[in-house]
Design an enzyme around this catalytic site. Structure first.
Site, PDB file in Angstrom:
ATOM      1  N   HIS A  46     -44.876  70.025 -16.702  1.00  0.00           N
ATOM      2  CA  HIS A  46     -44.387  71.374 -16.897  1.00  0.00           C
ATOM      3  C   HIS A  46     -43.372  71.899 -16.044  1.00  0.00           C
ATOM      4  O   HIS A  46     -43.340  71.222 -14.784  1.00  0.00           O
ATOM      5  CB  HIS A  46     -45.377  72.630 -17.130  1.00  0.00           C
ATOM      6  CG  HIS A  46     -46.543  72.234 -17.942  1.00  0.00           C
ATOM      7  ND1 HIS A  46     -46.664  72.545 -19.142  1.00  0.00           N
ATOM      8  CD2 HIS A  46     -47.706  71.601 -17.707  1.00  0.00           C
ATOM      9  CE1 HIS A  46     -47.889  72.351 -19.689  1.00  0.00           C
ATOM     10  NE2 HIS A  46     -48.343  71.715 -19.011  1.00  0.00           N
ATOM     11  N   GLU A 128     -47.472  71.836 -12.943  1.00  0.00           N
ATOM     12  CA  GLU A 128     -46.126  72.672 -12.937  1.00  0.00           C
ATOM     13  C   GLU A 128     -45.299  72.453 -11.914  1.00  0.00           C
ATOM     14  O   GLU A 128     -45.577  72.428 -10.823  1.00  0.00           O
ATOM     15  CB  GLU A 128     -46.527  74.322 -13.138  1.00  0.00           C
ATOM     16  CG  GLU A 128     -47.375  74.708 -14.242  1.00  0.00           C
ATOM     17  CD  GLU A 128     -46.458  74.997 -15.402  1.00  0.00           C
ATOM     18  OE1 GLU A 128     -45.334  74.876 -15.368  1.00  0.00           O
ATOM     19  OE2 GLU A 128     -46.965  75.668 -16.289  1.00  0.00           O
ATOM     20  N   HIS A 167     -44.159  68.644 -21.485  1.00  0.00           N
ATOM     21  CA  HIS A 167     -44.761  69.872 -22.445  1.00  0.00           C
ATOM     22  C   HIS A 167     -44.079  69.807 -23.732  1.00  0.00           C
ATOM     23  O   HIS A 167     -44.539  70.033 -24.824  1.00  0.00           O
ATOM     24  CB  HIS A 167     -44.515  71.072 -21.552  1.00  0.00           C
ATOM     25  CG  HIS A 167     -45.344  72.360 -22.286  1.00  0.00           C
ATOM     26  ND1 HIS A 167     -45.350  73.597 -21.921  1.00  0.00           N
ATOM     27  CD2 HIS A 167     -46.285  72.256 -23.263  1.00  0.00           C
ATOM     28  CE1 HIS A 167     -46.222  74.316 -22.517  1.00  0.00           C
ATOM     29  NE2 HIS A 167     -47.016  73.313 -23.539  1.00  0.00           N
ATOM     30  N   ASP A 177     -39.922  72.580 -21.695  1.00  0.00           N
ATOM     31  CA  ASP A 177     -39.968  72.016 -20.365  1.00  0.00           C
ATOM     32  C   ASP A 177     -40.681  70.872 -20.128  1.00  0.00           C
ATOM     33  O   ASP A 177     -41.417  70.454 -21.342  1.00  0.00           O
ATOM     34  CB  ASP A 177     -41.083  73.001 -19.539  1.00  0.00           C
ATOM     35  CG  ASP A 177     -42.319  73.445 -20.253  1.00  0.00           C
ATOM     36  OD1 ASP A 177     -42.554  73.683 -21.277  1.00  0.00           O
ATOM     37  OD2 ASP A 177     -43.198  73.379 -19.303  1.00  0.00           O
TER      38      ASP A 177
END
Length: 194
Positions: A46, A128, A167, A177
């Protein structure tokens, strides 16, 4: 942009018996629960930036810990009441912070599907990268992501390089993303460096 693999090899990032990365800072998120499966089999990449386009600060961790002051910035108003998390956040300088142990389900994928699986939070590790879909990520982030991924591949045999996705792939039309700025080829080069 030609990016070098110079100094690509990072120390080995091991996952301990409690499913935490060794020697990594933690910011425990309450947005997690038990996995209905024995172990993760997918890695979802992500990107996140709070506020958009700004790096550093604690807003991402405030969001993941349900303490984000949504009045602090106009872009935060849509995040009121949102409960999300990821297993790991990788900052622009390559620093990793773990928010959820890998044997638990982090709430990162939302409505998602891939290869017949629905709701990939059940099966996936979510990482992330601090950044935006249209802004190049840093070499330090690629190195850290690759080093963590190698540790995950060792610890969880159901994971393999073919089961690493963005993602956007598992939530098309809803998410973009990590986006076009994420260089999958470079990441796989870093991942293959021994």
């Amino acid at each position: 942009m030609a990016l070098s693999l110079h100094h690509a090899v990072e120390r080995e990032w091991r996952v301990d018996s409690d499913h935490w990365l060794e020697h990594v800072s933690r910011c425990l998120s309450p947005n997690r629960n038990a996995r209905p499966v024995a172990e993760p089999s997918v890695l979802v990449v992500h990107s996140i930036s709070l506020p958009p386009g700004e790096w550093g600060g604690d807003a991402i961790f405030d969001l993941f810990s349900n303490t984000l002051d949504c009045a602090r910035h106009p872009s935060f108003s849509s995040l009121r009441g949102v409960t999300v998390s990821a297993h790991v956040v990788i900052r622009r300088n390559g620093e990793a912070v773990q928010c959820v142990p890998f044997d638990e389900r982090a709430w990162h994928a939302g409505r998602s599907q891939w290869r017949g699986m629905q709701g990939l939070n059940d099966d996936a590790v979510g990482i992330e990268l601090e950044g935006l879909p249209t802004v190049p990520f840093t070499l330090a982030q690629y190195r850290t992501l690759a080093a963590i991924t190698r540790g995950l591949l060792v610890r969880y045999p159901l994971l393999n390089v073919e089961r690493i996705v963005g993602h956007a792939l598992i939530a098309p039309m809803r998410k973009e993303d990590p986006g076009p700025a994420f260089d999958w080829q470079l990441f796989r080069q870093y991942l293959s460096v021994n």
